[in-house]
Design an enzyme around this catalytic site. Sequence first.
Site, PDB file in Angstrom:
ATOM      1  N   SER A   8      -4.036 -12.249  -0.109  1.00 21.37           N
ATOM      2  CA  SER A   8      -3.081 -12.191  -1.217  1.00 21.37           C
ATOM      3  C   SER A   8      -1.674 -11.984  -0.692  1.00 21.37           C
ATOM      4  CB  SER A   8      -3.433 -11.040  -2.162  1.00 21.37           C
ATOM      5  OG  SER A   8      -2.364 -10.851  -3.070  1.00 21.37           O
ATOM      6  N   MET A  37       2.605 -12.366 -11.989  1.00 14.58           N
ATOM      7  CA  MET A  37       2.671 -11.247 -12.943  1.00 14.58           C
ATOM      8  C   MET A  37       3.898 -11.403 -13.826  1.00 14.58           C
ATOM      9  SD  MET A  37       1.897  -8.100 -10.408  1.00 14.58           S
ATOM     10  CE  MET A  37       0.503  -8.091  -9.306  1.00 14.58           C
ATOM     11  N   HIS A  66      -3.804 -16.730  -9.372  1.00 13.07           N
ATOM     12  CA  HIS A  66      -4.331 -15.730 -10.300  1.00 13.07           C
ATOM     13  C   HIS A  66      -3.227 -15.411 -11.309  1.00 13.07           C
ATOM     14  CE1 HIS A  66      -5.700 -11.198 -10.644  1.00 13.07           C
ATOM     15  NE2 HIS A  66      -5.835 -11.851 -11.782  1.00 13.07           N
ATOM     16  N   MET A  68      -1.758 -13.410 -14.017  1.00  9.90           N
ATOM     17  CA  MET A  68      -1.779 -12.159 -14.793  1.00  9.90           C
ATOM     18  C   MET A  68      -0.651 -12.232 -15.803  1.00  9.90           C
ATOM     19  SD  MET A  68      -2.573  -9.504 -11.711  1.00  9.90           S
ATOM     20  CE  MET A  68      -2.108 -10.672 -10.459  1.00  9.90           C
ATOM     21  N   GLY A 142      -2.254  -5.475 -11.389  1.00  9.57           N
ATOM     22  CA  GLY A 142      -0.843  -5.111 -11.488  1.00  9.57           C
ATOM     23  C   GLY A 142      -0.171  -4.753 -10.179  1.00  9.57           C
ATOM     24  N   PHE A 143      -0.919  -4.193  -9.251  1.00  8.19           N
ATOM     25  CA  PHE A 143      -0.299  -3.764  -7.998  1.00  8.19           C
ATOM     26  C   PHE A 143      -1.268  -3.942  -6.839  1.00  8.19           C
ATOM     27  CE2 PHE A 143       1.412  -1.220 -11.463  1.00  8.19           C
ATOM     28  CZ  PHE A 143       2.767  -1.450 -11.323  1.00  8.19           C
ATOM     29  N   GLY A 144      -0.704  -4.223  -5.659  1.00  6.63           N
ATOM     30  CA  GLY A 144      -1.514  -4.225  -4.442  1.00  6.63           C
ATOM     31  C   GLY A 144      -1.697  -2.795  -3.955  1.00  6.63           C
ATOM     32  N   GLY A 145      -2.609  -2.625  -3.014  1.00  4.69           N
ATOM     33  CA  GLY A 145      -2.741  -1.343  -2.329  1.00  4.69           C
ATOM     34  C   GLY A 145      -3.461  -0.245  -3.091  1.00  4.69           C
ATOM     35  N   GLY A 176      -9.029  -6.571  -5.242  1.00 10.29           N
ATOM     36  CA  GLY A 176      -8.458  -5.231  -5.373  1.00 10.29           C
ATOM     37  C   GLY A 176      -9.184  -4.208  -4.526  1.00 10.29           C
ATOM     38  N   GLY A 197      -5.242  -8.106   0.173  1.00 10.07           N
ATOM     39  CA  GLY A 197      -3.786  -8.115   0.322  1.00 10.07           C
ATOM     40  C   GLY A 197      -3.353  -7.160   1.406  1.00 10.07           C
ATOM     41  N   SER A 198      -3.308  -5.872   1.058  1.00 10.39           N
ATOM     42  CA  SER A 198      -2.801  -4.892   2.021  1.00 10.39           C
ATOM     43  C   SER A 198      -3.650  -4.838   3.287  1.00 10.39           C
ATOM     44  CB  SER A 198      -2.698  -3.510   1.364  1.00 10.39           C
ATOM     45  OG  SER A 198      -3.873  -3.215   0.644  1.00 10.39           O
TER      46      SER A 198
HETATM   47  C1  DX5 Z   1      -3.607  -6.896  -8.037  1.00 16.21           C
HETATM   48  C2  DX5 Z   1      -3.667  -8.297  -7.479  1.00 16.21           C
HETATM   49  C3  DX5 Z   1      -4.321  -8.378  -6.168  1.00 16.21           C
HETATM   50  C4  DX5 Z   1      -3.637  -7.636  -5.041  1.00 16.21           C
HETATM   51  C5  DX5 Z   1      -4.728  -7.125  -4.143  1.00 16.21           C
HETATM   52  O1  DX5 Z   1      -3.322  -6.925  -9.368  1.00 16.21           O
HETATM   53  O2  DX5 Z   1      -4.382  -9.144  -8.353  1.00 16.21           O
HETATM   54  O3  DX5 Z   1      -4.562  -9.730  -5.774  1.00 16.21           O
HETATM   55  O4  DX5 Z   1      -2.739  -8.415  -4.298  1.00 16.21           O
HETATM   56  O5  DX5 Z   1      -4.176  -6.272  -3.201  1.00 16.21           O
HETATM   57  P1  DX5 Z   1      -5.056  -5.250  -2.343  1.00 16.21           P
HETATM   58  O6  DX5 Z   1      -6.026  -6.064  -1.538  1.00 16.21           O
HETATM   59  O7  DX5 Z   1      -4.028  -4.555  -1.502  1.00 16.21           O
HETATM   60  O8  DX5 Z   1      -5.746  -4.327  -3.320  1.00 16.21           O
HETATM   61 ZN    ZN Z   2      -5.042 -11.185  -7.612  1.00 24.34          ZN
END
Ligand code: DX5
Ligand code: ZN
Length: 222
Positions: A8, A37, A66, A68, A142-145, A176, A197-198
């Site tokens: 991601s 987003m 994706h 959102m 909504g957020f990574g990590g 996620g 992602g992270s």
């Molecule tokens: C969150 C995103 C994810 C995000 C995942 O709303 O849909 O795709 O980038 O990040 P990690 O792997 O860091 O949870």
């Molecule tokens: Zn995603």
Amino acid sequence: MDYYLSPSILSADFAHLKEDIDHVKRAGAQYLHYDVMDGAFVPSISFGMPVLRSVRKITDLVLDVHLMIEKPERYIDEFADCGADIITIHYEACKDLKGTLARIREKGMQAGVVIKPNTPNHVLSDVLDQVDLILLMTVEPGFGGQAYIPSSTEKIKELRRMLDERGLQTNIEVDGGIKKENLQMVLDAGANVIVAGSAVFAGDIEQNVKDFLQVMEKGTRQ
Ligand code: DX5
Ligand code: ZN
């Protein structure tokens, strides 16, 4: 069953996005996960069409978009024109789910549907045979990590059972909080498309991708 890693780019460094994408490609990832987003369906705002168009120009990775966003049906044609290969829409955000999934396929893309952690699998019963991919959010979108929600594992298993009962080999994607530490667990539960992602973009990107793929290549299902 085939296994795909979808890093991601929400967690990439946009000051050198091309280099980051080149790293994941060189290390063998097959997909690139692109989180859109809108600040309404989810609290944050990320990126949209112009960035996707630029990313399309510099990579042949499968672009896994994706959405959102509220009313995703408004933007299917535009994301197709920008080079998306897969578009995934939220069950919670779309009134005409079947029509929108059909439109995604009409535009030549793979169609995916996604549900949030508190939305039960059974809401998807009617569309299981109309999608190429089902994305289970394993954190609140909504957020990574964020940390993986443990009850997701049962949900993945239940969804894989629902698909098996219907004789469907549909891809199950998880998104996620997926790390090297819980990867084998989600594969065993029945997921075969892994968003990270992270865990990919922090530190040595190529090594991270290789570590993920090493586990995924063994897989668990025939
Ligand atoms: C969150 C995103 C994810 C995000 C995942 O709303 O849909 O795709 O980038 O990040 P990690 O792997 O860091 O949870
Ligand atoms: Zn995603």
